[in-house]
Write a protein that holds these residues in place. Structure first.
Motif, PDB file in Angstrom:
ATOM      1  N   LEU A   1       0.810  -1.228   0.000  1.00  0.00           N
ATOM      2  CA  LEU A   1       0.000   0.000   0.000  1.00  0.00           C
ATOM      3  C   LEU A   1       0.846   1.282   0.000  1.00  0.00           C
ATOM      4  CD1 LEU A   1      -2.945  -0.991   2.397  1.00  0.00           C
ATOM      5  CD2 LEU A   1      -3.005  -0.755  -0.097  1.00  0.00           C
ATOM      6  N   PRO A   2       1.811   1.453   0.938  1.00  0.00           N
ATOM      7  CA  PRO A   2       2.620   2.682   0.880  1.00  0.00           C
ATOM      8  C   PRO A   2       3.482   2.766  -0.375  1.00  0.00           C
ATOM      9  CG  PRO A   2       3.507   1.151   2.509  1.00  0.00           C
ATOM     10  CD  PRO A   2       2.187   0.604   2.090  1.00  0.00           C
ATOM     11  N   VAL A   3       3.821   1.614  -0.948  1.00  0.00           N
ATOM     12  CA  VAL A   3       4.618   1.617  -2.180  1.00  0.00           C
ATOM     13  C   VAL A   3       3.809   2.194  -3.329  1.00  0.00           C
ATOM     14  CG1 VAL A   3       5.807   0.174  -3.865  1.00  0.00           C
ATOM     15  CG2 VAL A   3       6.028  -0.323  -1.431  1.00  0.00           C
ATOM     16  N   VAL A   4       2.554   1.721  -3.461  1.00  0.00           N
ATOM     17  CA  VAL A   4       1.703   2.166  -4.573  1.00  0.00           C
ATOM     18  C   VAL A   4       1.230   3.600  -4.380  1.00  0.00           C
ATOM     19  CG1 VAL A   4      -0.473   1.767  -5.787  1.00  0.00           C
ATOM     20  CG2 VAL A   4       0.960  -0.169  -5.111  1.00  0.00           C
ATOM     21  N   PHE A   5       0.770   3.921  -3.172  1.00  0.00           N
ATOM     22  CA  PHE A   5       0.107   5.201  -2.963  1.00  0.00           C
ATOM     23  C   PHE A   5       1.048   6.315  -2.482  1.00  0.00           C
ATOM     24  CE2 PHE A   5      -3.288   2.035  -2.567  1.00  0.00           C
ATOM     25  CZ  PHE A   5      -4.167   2.531  -3.526  1.00  0.00           C
ATOM     26  N   TYR A   6       2.285   5.988  -2.152  1.00  0.00           N
ATOM     27  CA  TYR A   6       3.237   7.034  -1.773  1.00  0.00           C
ATOM     28  C   TYR A   6       4.500   6.987  -2.641  1.00  0.00           C
ATOM     29  CZ  TYR A   6       6.754   9.660   0.809  1.00  0.00           C
ATOM     30  OH  TYR A   6       7.759  10.530   1.126  1.00  0.00           O
ATOM     31  N   ALA A   7       5.200   5.858  -2.575  1.00  0.00           N
ATOM     32  CA  ALA A   7       6.474   5.778  -3.292  1.00  0.00           C
ATOM     33  C   ALA A   7       6.297   5.942  -4.797  1.00  0.00           C
ATOM     34  CB  ALA A   7       7.163   4.447  -2.976  1.00  0.00           C
ATOM     35  N   ALA A   8       5.208   5.416  -5.353  1.00  0.00           N
ATOM     36  CA  ALA A   8       5.010   5.454  -6.811  1.00  0.00           C
ATOM     37  C   ALA A   8       4.112   6.590  -7.254  1.00  0.00           C
ATOM     38  CB  ALA A   8       4.433   4.119  -7.283  1.00  0.00           C
ATOM     39  N   GLN A   9       3.764   7.502  -6.350  1.00  0.00           N
ATOM     40  CA  GLN A   9       2.765   8.515  -6.688  1.00  0.00           C
ATOM     41  C   GLN A   9       3.216   9.454  -7.813  1.00  0.00           C
ATOM     42  OE1 GLN A   9       1.919  11.146  -3.431  1.00  0.00           O
ATOM     43  NE2 GLN A   9       4.065  11.583  -3.003  1.00  0.00           N
ATOM     44  N   ASP A  10       4.523   9.714  -7.910  1.00  0.00           N
ATOM     45  CA  ASP A  10       5.000  10.621  -8.960  1.00  0.00           C
ATOM     46  C   ASP A  10       4.688  10.088 -10.350  1.00  0.00           C
ATOM     47  OD1 ASP A  10       5.930  12.355  -7.071  1.00  0.00           O
ATOM     48  OD2 ASP A  10       8.010  11.655  -7.153  1.00  0.00           O
ATOM     49  N   TYR A  11       4.743   8.769 -10.522  1.00  0.00           N
ATOM     50  CA  TYR A  11       4.453   8.183 -11.832  1.00  0.00           C
ATOM     51  C   TYR A  11       2.971   8.336 -12.177  1.00  0.00           C
ATOM     52  CZ  TYR A  11       9.101   6.195 -11.360  1.00  0.00           C
ATOM     53  OH  TYR A  11      10.456   6.048 -11.206  1.00  0.00           O
ATOM     54  N   PHE A  12       2.107   8.162 -11.192  1.00  0.00           N
ATOM     55  CA  PHE A  12       0.671   8.338 -11.431  1.00  0.00           C
ATOM     56  C   PHE A  12       0.337   9.798 -11.733  1.00  0.00           C
ATOM     57  CE2 PHE A  12       0.616   4.422  -8.802  1.00  0.00           C
ATOM     58  CZ  PHE A  12      -0.069   3.602  -9.679  1.00  0.00           C
ATOM     59  N   ILE A  13       0.942  10.702 -10.989  1.00  0.00           N
ATOM     60  CA  ILE A  13       0.683  12.131 -11.211  1.00  0.00           C
ATOM     61  C   ILE A  13       1.149  12.554 -12.595  1.00  0.00           C
ATOM     62  CG2 ILE A  13       1.327  14.460 -10.470  1.00  0.00           C
ATOM     63  CD1 ILE A  13       1.492  13.356  -7.598  1.00  0.00           C
ATOM     64  N   SER A  14       2.353  12.117 -12.973  1.00  0.00           N
ATOM     65  CA  SER A  14       2.889  12.459 -14.283  1.00  0.00           C
ATOM     66  C   SER A  14       2.033  11.873 -15.408  1.00  0.00           C
ATOM     67  CB  SER A  14       4.333  11.961 -14.406  1.00  0.00           C
ATOM     68  OG  SER A  14       4.849  12.210 -15.697  1.00  0.00           O
ATOM     69  N   ALA A  15       1.613  10.637 -15.230  1.00  0.00           N
ATOM     70  CA  ALA A  15       0.773   9.999 -16.245  1.00  0.00           C
ATOM     71  C   ALA A  15      -0.567  10.717 -16.372  1.00  0.00           C
ATOM     72  CB  ALA A  15       0.565   8.533 -15.894  1.00  0.00           C
ATOM     73  N   TYR A  16      -1.165  11.078 -15.231  1.00  0.00           N
ATOM     74  CA  TYR A  16      -2.451  11.779 -15.248  1.00  0.00           C
ATOM     75  C   TYR A  16      -2.344  13.126 -15.952  1.00  0.00           C
ATOM     76  CZ  TYR A  16      -6.276  14.661 -13.522  1.00  0.00           C
ATOM     77  OH  TYR A  16      -7.336  15.528 -13.439  1.00  0.00           O
ATOM     78  N   LYS A  17      -1.289  13.867 -15.626  1.00  0.00           N
ATOM     79  CA  LYS A  17      -1.104  15.176 -16.256  1.00  0.00           C
ATOM     80  C   LYS A  17      -0.847  15.037 -17.753  1.00  0.00           C
ATOM     81  CE  LYS A  17       0.569  17.541 -12.123  1.00  0.00           C
ATOM     82  NZ  LYS A  17       1.735  18.165 -11.444  1.00  0.00           N
TER      83      LYS A  17
ATOM     84  N   ILE B   1       6.352   9.057 -21.050  1.00  0.00           N
ATOM     85  CA  ILE B   1       6.894   7.721 -20.790  1.00  0.00           C
ATOM     86  C   ILE B   1       6.441   7.151 -19.451  1.00  0.00           C
ATOM     87  CG2 ILE B   1       8.932   8.129 -22.200  1.00  0.00           C
ATOM     88  CD1 ILE B   1      10.504   8.616 -19.636  1.00  0.00           C
ATOM     89  N   ASP B   2       5.813   7.993 -18.616  1.00  0.00           N
ATOM     90  CA  ASP B   2       5.342   7.488 -17.319  1.00  0.00           C
ATOM     91  C   ASP B   2       3.991   6.771 -17.419  1.00  0.00           C
ATOM     92  OD1 ASP B   2       7.534   8.338 -15.885  1.00  0.00           O
ATOM     93  OD2 ASP B   2       6.689  10.327 -15.502  1.00  0.00           O
ATOM     94  N   ILE B   3       3.302   6.912 -18.540  1.00  0.00           N
ATOM     95  CA  ILE B   3       1.992   6.269 -18.694  1.00  0.00           C
ATOM     96  C   ILE B   3       2.093   4.746 -18.638  1.00  0.00           C
ATOM     97  CG2 ILE B   3       0.065   5.885 -20.299  1.00  0.00           C
ATOM     98  CD1 ILE B   3       0.310   8.833 -21.088  1.00  0.00           C
ATOM     99  N   PRO B   4       2.977   4.115 -19.440  1.00  0.00           N
ATOM    100  CA  PRO B   4       3.069   2.649 -19.337  1.00  0.00           C
ATOM    101  C   PRO B   4       3.580   2.178 -17.985  1.00  0.00           C
ATOM    102  CG  PRO B   4       4.782   3.502 -20.788  1.00  0.00           C
ATOM    103  CD  PRO B   4       3.846   4.636 -20.519  1.00  0.00           C
ATOM    104  N   ILE B   5       4.420   2.992 -17.319  1.00  0.00           N
ATOM    105  CA  ILE B   5       4.899   2.616 -15.981  1.00  0.00           C
ATOM    106  C   ILE B   5       3.737   2.614 -14.994  1.00  0.00           C
ATOM    107  CG2 ILE B   5       6.425   3.249 -14.088  1.00  0.00           C
ATOM    108  CD1 ILE B   5       8.287   4.529 -16.089  1.00  0.00           C
ATOM    109  N   ALA B   6       2.976   3.703 -14.985  1.00  0.00           N
ATOM    110  CA  ALA B   6       1.845   3.819 -14.066  1.00  0.00           C
ATOM    111  C   ALA B   6       0.811   2.732 -14.340  1.00  0.00           C
ATOM    112  CB  ALA B   6       1.213   5.204 -14.198  1.00  0.00           C
ATOM    113  N   LEU B   7       0.585   2.455 -15.621  1.00  0.00           N
ATOM    114  CA  LEU B   7      -0.388   1.429 -15.976  1.00  0.00           C
ATOM    115  C   LEU B   7       0.070   0.057 -15.497  1.00  0.00           C
ATOM    116  CD1 LEU B   7      -3.068   1.058 -17.390  1.00  0.00           C
ATOM    117  CD2 LEU B   7      -1.851   0.716 -19.545  1.00  0.00           C
TER     118      LEU B   7
END
Length: 792
Positions: A213-229, A238-244
């Motif tokens: 949980l902390p890995v997905v919702f904290y440690a990896a949050q930058d990839y989700f934010i970048s993909a969303y933006k 390039i963060d879209i396939p990582i986040a997906l």
């Protein structure tokens, strides 16, 4: 019923949205910002990226401390005649809309002259008129539009905002979770039977879920934010396939343990994020290291004249200047530190700092700022700061000198990243659909494996690590470049143009003798003091040769570019320069480099120079002529034509009596022929040509003649290595292209196993980040090998 989202910031407007111009806003603050932009013709802000803003915060009374003049003086970098400059840290900067609005602040308030954003550092450098807008009003304006700056007096120790520990925290959490999840997965790996199945299977699996949980919702949050933006801006980064990949792994694993279908892929998930962050952390540390090595000491291998306690003059490195040192600043020299004017008539051009070309006159006791260029006679100043405390090194990044010199290579990198993302997503979905028909049980496995194994991180890392390392290596060898883009441009050069005096010749060697009427002691004194104010290599040579004279303040001093200099006292005047400049119509020494002299408009004679060329000039030009077109542009007469013809490769064009504007137009004409031109000059009369060229290199030889118009500074003693640096730049580009090929080969092999369903996510999760790290290691080792060859 669909929930209304704020037109400005994108937040949920709740049950009572504020409607204005058929648009919904979550609060009056966002509505006010929208009105400000609309009333100032800045509504294009929302076209760049929808809902790009941030809700402005209430800041009433928060910045009252900015009314204190003592505090303002500590924050302001430059303050002269009402013009103030400040560098503000803006945490909210995150997209192109932010850059656009912050660089258009002058449209919101007429007291703001200009603003320039440094996106990676999240700072904006604002030049404003303090008579029209105060610092407090500027800060409040930025807060009102959702870009509240972070201000702390501790910032100027460069520690508080420069230290970002979030990456370390995220890496630590991901590593801790990865280790524990791997440990909890051992029973599955080794197929432990009774103990695992009967008692603790469920406990271990849910513990793995908790660790993830902390890995997905904290440690990896930058990839989700970048993909969303990226998706919100309709841009595939390039963060879209990582986040997906992370999201699919987490959801699939959660579903498996809920329905007791299996243990999931939490080991793969935490391992993927850990190795991704490890690569990112390594990159961050490397850049920090490069930035440390390329500080002001590396940028300025030049010297300034310091006046000792015995009233003698000595050259000293700029970073050895201390508060209280007396410095001599000649005509054309930059003021290296903030200081107090002691002696002389200061006429300072601050265009390098503010962009304003109108010179400012200063009197004894006035404060002068680093970055100003003295354009009158020599002055004496007393330093009140060291170089590290002023912003002389920021001149290279000033918007005044930003020209469109960009090549196609960076664009190519971005293009590859975009196309790669599209290809990866297409392969992943097509493979999933095919396996859904053939064997539905392998669909998710194939889909996640493709997304993980084909991440384009390795491609994205190749260029910055290669060019960043080359920047550091060049700096170690006395070749200081503005940025990594200059390396790309240097690799594309096909034409090299050289100035003569002070560039391929050296003022440290060579003989000088005088022909003409004998000079009186008054004339010698006036000549010596006139030469003291000049920075031209021939002037410096004459100044060192003439006997010591008392220092006499000049009433008038003027330097005519490409012609000569004039100095005068109340009763006498002297001119020194070309024959035409001093009024001599009968030139008897056309075949030599000479400087003519007149006193009170009476011709006296001339100094004849026997030029001494730099070591290795002939060999350097010979090797460069193999694949570069060469030419000499000199402001001197043709006296050295015979010597240059012997020294240079046959057929090298030689142009003499060239004024600064002639040099600029010559370079422009070559560029009109689609030539990529490098101009090498001494930074004095060549500023226009250096700025016009694709790559402008200024030779530095123990004088403070740095020109912000140049793209690089070359230590004069390394002149013979210039062609090696060009070749090294070309090899650096080849290293990047080879990295692309290696990354593509890796992805093709990985995709084969992923698409055919033979690749387990745990293996893919390890291989993908390792590929990025291997690319970094490859580029670092390859560039270091290049560096070793440069030492030979």
């Amino acid at each position: 019923m669909d929930k209304a989202t704020c037109y400005h910031c994108g937040d949920d407007c709740g049950n009572n949205p504020i409607n204005h111009n058929d648009k919904n806003f979550c609060c009056n603050g966002c509505k006010t910002v929208y009105e400000i932009f609309s009333n100032n013709d800045l509504s294009y802000y929302y076209d760049l990226q929808s809902a790009a803003g941030a809700s402005p915060k209430e800041v009433a009374g928060k910045y009252d401390f900015l009314e204190s003049q003592n505090i303002v003086e500590k924050l302001i970098e430059f303050n002269d005649n009402g013009t103030q400059i400040i560098n503000l840290y803006i945490p909210h900067i995150h997209c192109s809309s932010c850059i656009w609005i912050l660089e258009n602040l002058n449209k919101l308030n007429k007291g703001i002259n200009s603003s320039q954003v440094d996106f990676p550092k999240k700072t904006v450098r604002v030049t404003f008129n303090s008579n029209k807008v105060s610092l407090k009003e500027l800060v409040l304006l930025m807060a009102r539009i959702g870009y509240e700056p972070y201000i702390s007096l501790d910032d100027y120790d460069k520690t508080k905002k420069g230290t970002d520990r979030s990456m370390s925290y995220k890496l630590g959490i991901a590593g801790f979770a990865f280790g524990n999840v791997m440990f909890l997965s051992f029973p599955e790996y080794f197929e432990v039977g009774e103990f695992w199945l009967e008692q603790f299977k469920g406990v271990f699996r849910w513990l793995m879920f908790v660790f993830s949980l902390p890995v997905v919702f904290y440690a990896a949050q930058d990839y989700f934010i970048s993909a969303y933006k990226g998706l919100r801006s309709k841009f595939l980064n390039i963060d879209i396939p990582i986040a997906l990949g992370i999201l699919v792994l987490f959801l699939r694993s959660t579903v498996e343990i809920i329905f007791d279908w299996g243990s999931g892929f939490f080991d793969s998930l935490t391992g993927l994020v850990f190795f991704l962050l490890l690569g990112k952390f390594f990159q961050q540390k490397t850049y920090s290291y490069l930035s440390f090595e390329r500080d002001y000491k590396s940028y300025f291998p030049i010297a300034v004249t310091r006046i000792t306690s015995e009233n003698t003059e000595e050259n000293t490195q700029v970073y050895d200047i201390k508060s209280g040192d007396r410095l001599l600043i000649r005509n054309g020299e930059l003021i290296p530190v903030d200081a107090i004017l002691i002696n002389g008539n200061a006429k300072i051009d601050y265009s390098f700092v503010t962009g304003e070309s109108e010179p400012v006159e200063k009197r004894s006791g006035d404060k002068v700022y680093a970055g100003g260029r003295q354009i009158s006679s020599a002055i004496e100043i007393e330093a009140i700061k060291s170089v590290s405390q002023s912003y002389l090194t920021q001149l290279w990044s000033n918007a005044v000198f930003q020209q469109d010199k960009s090549g196609s290579f960076q664009t190519l990198t971005d293009s590859i990243g975009k196309r790669f993302t599209i290809a990866v997503l297409t392969i992943a979905f097509v493979s999933a659909i095919i396996w859904l028909i053939i064997d539905p049980s392998k669909t998710i496995n194939v889909f996640t494996a493709v997304l993980i194994i084909a991440c384009p991180c390795a491609i994205a890392l190749a260029a910055p690590f290669t060019l960043g390392n080359m920047l550091r290596i060049f700096g170690r060898h006395g070749f200081y470049l503005r940025d990594t883009q200059t390396i790309e441009q240097l690799a594309q050069i096909d034409t090299a143009i050289f100035d003569k005096t002070g560039t391929i010749t050296t003022a440290e060697k060579g003989n000088v003798y005088y022909e003409g009427l004998e000079l009186t002691s008054e004339e010698e004194s006036l000549l010596k003091n006139t030469l003291r104010s000049s920075n031209h290599p021939l002037s410096r040579k004459l100044y060192d040769m003439l006997a010591e004279q008392n220092i006499v303040p000049l009433e008038e001093y003027e330097e005519y570019l490409g012609q000569g200099i004039k100095g005068s006292t109340v009763t006498d005047s002297v001119k020194i320069g070309s024959a035409a400049f001093v009024g001599n119509t009968n030139i008897n020494n056309k075949d030599s480099t000479s400087v003519h002299l007149s006193s009170n408009d009476e011709y006296k004679g001339c100094f004849i120079f026997q030029n001494q060329y730099r070591d290795g000039v002939g060999e350097t030009f010979k090797t460069m002529s193999r694949d570069l077109e060469l030419a000499i542009l000199s402001g001197d007469n043709a006296g050295e034509r015979a010597n240059l013809t012997k020294l240079l490769p046959p057929g090298t064009p030689l142009y003499f009596n060239q004024k600064p504007d002639n040099k600029l137009q010559f370079i422009k004409s070559l560029q009109d022929q689609n030539k990529n031109v490098m101009m090498v000059g001494d930074g004095l009369n060549d500023a226009g040509a250096l700025a016009q060229s694709n790559v402008g290199i200024a030779i530095s030889e123990n004088v403070n003649v740095f020109s912000p118009a140049c793209d690089g500074i070359l230590d004069a003693k390394n002149f013979k290595s210039l062609y090696q640096y060009i070749l090294a730049s070309r090899k650096a580009i080849k290293i990047i292209k080879l990295s692309f090929i290696l990354s593509l080969m890796y992805n093709l092999v990985g995709l084969y196993f992923a698409v055919t369903g033979q690749l387990q996510p745990v293996i893919a999760a390890i291989l993908m980040p390792l590929s990025s790290i291997s690319i970094v290691i490859f580029t670092t080792v390859a560039t270091n090998l290049l560096g070793k060859k440069l030492r030979q």
